[in-house]
Scaffold this motif. Structure first.
Motif, mmCIF file in Angstrom:
data_model
loop_
_atom_site.group_PDB
_atom_site.id
_atom_site.type_symbol
_atom_site.label_atom_id
_atom_site.label_comp_id
_atom_site.label_asym_id
_atom_site.label_seq_id
_atom_site.Cartn_x
_atom_site.Cartn_y
_atom_site.Cartn_z
ATOM 1 N N UNK A 137 3.456 10.920 7.049
ATOM 2 C CA UNK A 137 2.466 11.468 6.124
ATOM 3 C C UNK A 137 1.643 10.313 5.590
ATOM 4 N N UNK A 138 0.328 10.437 5.725
ATOM 5 C CA UNK A 138 -0.585 9.393 5.262
ATOM 6 C C UNK A 138 -1.555 10.009 4.258
ATOM 7 N N UNK A 139 -1.584 9.454 3.050
ATOM 8 C CA UNK A 139 -2.467 9.931 1.987
ATOM 9 C C UNK A 139 -3.637 8.973 1.842
ATOM 10 N N UNK A 140 -4.821 9.421 2.239
ATOM 11 C CA UNK A 140 -6.044 8.628 2.204
ATOM 12 C C UNK A 140 -6.917 9.059 1.030
ATOM 13 N N UNK A 141 -7.999 8.308 0.802
ATOM 14 C CA UNK A 141 -9.042 8.818 -0.068
ATOM 15 C C UNK A 141 -9.350 7.991 -1.287
ATOM 16 N N UNK A 142 -9.963 8.665 -2.262
ATOM 17 C CA UNK A 142 -10.503 8.016 -3.453
ATOM 18 C C UNK A 142 -9.585 8.203 -4.652
ATOM 19 N N UNK A 143 -10.159 8.075 -5.835
ATOM 20 C CA UNK A 143 -9.380 8.114 -7.075
ATOM 21 C C UNK A 143 -8.705 9.445 -7.330
ATOM 22 N N UNK A 144 -9.274 10.540 -6.826
ATOM 23 C CA UNK A 144 -8.661 11.849 -7.050
ATOM 24 C C UNK A 144 -7.367 11.998 -6.254
ATOM 25 N N UNK A 145 -7.233 11.207 -5.185
ATOM 26 C CA UNK A 145 -5.984 11.184 -4.433
ATOM 27 C C UNK A 145 -5.064 10.051 -4.861
ATOM 28 N N UNK A 146 -5.636 8.950 -5.335
ATOM 29 C CA UNK A 146 -4.780 7.841 -5.786
ATOM 30 C C UNK A 146 -4.088 8.184 -7.100
ATOM 31 N N UNK A 147 -4.690 9.072 -7.880
ATOM 32 C CA UNK A 147 -4.101 9.472 -9.152
ATOM 33 C C UNK A 147 -4.644 8.731 -10.353
ATOM 34 N N UNK A 148 -5.828 8.112 -10.211
ATOM 35 C CA UNK A 148 -6.460 7.492 -11.372
ATOM 36 C C UNK A 148 -6.612 8.542 -12.464
ATOM 37 N N UNK A 149 -6.123 8.223 -13.663
ATOM 38 C CA UNK A 149 -6.148 9.176 -14.761
ATOM 39 C C UNK A 149 -4.806 9.816 -15.041
ATOM 40 N N UNK A 150 -3.871 9.705 -14.084
ATOM 41 C CA UNK A 150 -2.565 10.348 -14.245
ATOM 42 C C UNK A 150 -1.524 9.426 -14.868
ATOM 43 N N UNK A 151 -1.808 8.120 -14.940
ATOM 44 C CA UNK A 151 -0.864 7.173 -15.531
ATOM 45 C C UNK A 151 0.273 6.803 -14.602
ATOM 46 N N UNK A 152 1.204 5.984 -15.110
ATOM 47 C CA UNK A 152 2.365 5.512 -14.336
ATOM 48 C C UNK A 152 1.925 4.917 -13.000
ATOM 49 N N UNK A 153 1.060 3.908 -13.064
ATOM 50 C CA UNK A 153 0.516 3.320 -11.847
ATOM 51 C C UNK A 153 1.539 2.414 -11.171
ATOM 52 N N UNK A 154 1.572 2.478 -9.867
ATOM 53 C CA UNK A 154 2.539 1.726 -9.091
ATOM 54 C C UNK A 154 2.131 0.261 -9.000
ATOM 55 N N UNK A 155 3.041 -0.668 -9.245
ATOM 56 C CA UNK A 155 2.702 -2.091 -9.151
ATOM 57 C C UNK A 155 2.143 -2.471 -7.786
ATOM 58 N N UNK A 156 2.584 -1.786 -6.744
ATOM 59 C CA UNK A 156 2.125 -2.104 -5.393
ATOM 60 C C UNK A 156 0.661 -1.768 -5.164
ATOM 61 N N UNK A 157 0.048 -0.993 -6.083
ATOM 62 C CA UNK A 157 -1.354 -0.604 -5.889
ATOM 63 C C UNK A 157 -2.327 -1.672 -6.356
ATOM 64 N N UNK A 158 -1.817 -2.742 -6.970
ATOM 65 C CA UNK A 158 -2.693 -3.806 -7.420
ATOM 66 C C UNK A 158 -3.462 -3.414 -8.669
ATOM 67 N N UNK A 159 -4.473 -4.212 -8.980
ATOM 68 C CA UNK A 159 -5.207 -4.029 -10.229
ATOM 69 C C UNK A 159 -6.226 -2.912 -10.158
#
Length: 270
Positions: free
Chosen positions: A38-60
């Motif tokens: 399963x591969x999840x591509x895309x922009x902020x609506x798929x990355x979860x910007x705005x949902x909090x609890x950001x993964x350290x692996x996602x960088x800044x």
């Protein structure tokens, strides 16, 4: 009203700067890596910007959230492997050049949201915030033209490469929700006719995305129904309004927007 427009404009200008994207006409296609189920591509609506609890692996900058719908879906369904590469601010150019590496013959599911950045929505929000209704209407009209022209071509190129890279995958393209609940609780900010114009532009964006997805044999998942009654200015919004302290989260889904809006839409499309 003028003060609220100026405040919104400052935020939108920052948002515009954060959403620069690579021209797909010159972007290189991301090199291949190990294929994922399963591969999840895309922009902020798929990355979860705005949902909090950001993964350290996602960088800044990418703002990949543990509360984003791709993570929630992967946790609820047994997968051979999961690659979460969606990134805040990504347009079709970035998806092409930076995110397609995990696709392969073993990929069985691909999800993505993309198109808002290419359409210049951040610039539209800036114009509507400071320019008045006439300029807002013109900006929306230009964005709609970009959706019909440049975005449509960009999506065709991207979707073709996705299918080439992952020939056996079920590909689900998710749309965008209306930003505003009309006749709602907001007494400041954009006037009602501008809010309605922006919602109409989202409808057009979803229509273009759905048409191009269908042309490539992909499923389209509409989220506008799920978000009805939960837009900005509603009593229980699943979208952030303008937030000067966390500007990249403005106009993005909250954690409930991901779990109650986007996640069920992905499930229904499978």
């Amino acid at each position: 009203m003028r003060k609220s427009r100026i405040a919104a404009a400052g935020c939108s200008l920052l948002l515009t700067a954060a959403c620069a994207f690579v021209d797909p006409a010159t972007a290189q296609v991301a090199p291949r890596t190990a294929a994922a189920g399963y591969v999840a591509l895309g922009d902020s609506y798929s990355s979860g910007a705005g949902a909090g609890d950001y993964l350290p692996s996602s960088g800044k900058n990418c703002k990949r959230s543990s509360r984003a719908y791709p993570v929630l879906w992967a946790e609820a369904h047994a997968q051979s492997s999961f690659s979460f590469v969606a990134c805040n601010g990504a347009g079709t150019g970035e998806v092409l050049s930076e995110q397609l590496g995990p696709l392969g013959a073993r990929t069985r599911l691909v999800s993505l949201t993309v198109g808002g950045t290419d359409s210049g929505f951040a610039t539209v929000m800036t114009t509507c915030a400071i320019g008045g209704t006439s300029r807002c209407t013109s900006a929306v009209s230009r964005a709609r033209s970009a959706m019909d022209g440049t975005l449509s071509r960009n999506l065709d190129r991207l979707y073709s490469v996705i299918r080439d890279r992952a020939p056996a995958a079920r590909v689900v393209v998710l749309g965008y929700p209306h930003l505003y609940h009309l006749g709602g609780r907001c007494s400041l900010g954009l006037p009602e006719d501008e809010r309605a114009s922006l919602n109409s532009a989202v409808d057009h964006l979803n229509q273009v995305i759905a048409q191009r997805a269908a042309a490539h044999g992909f499923a389209f998942a509409d989220v506008t129904g799920a978000f009805t009654g939960h837009e900005i200015c509603s009593s229980t919004p699943w979208l952030h309004g303008v937030d000067v302290l966390a500007i990249t989260e403005s106009y993005h889904p909250t954690a409930p927007g991901q779990s109650l809006g986007y996640l069920p839409a992905l499930d229904r499309a499978l």
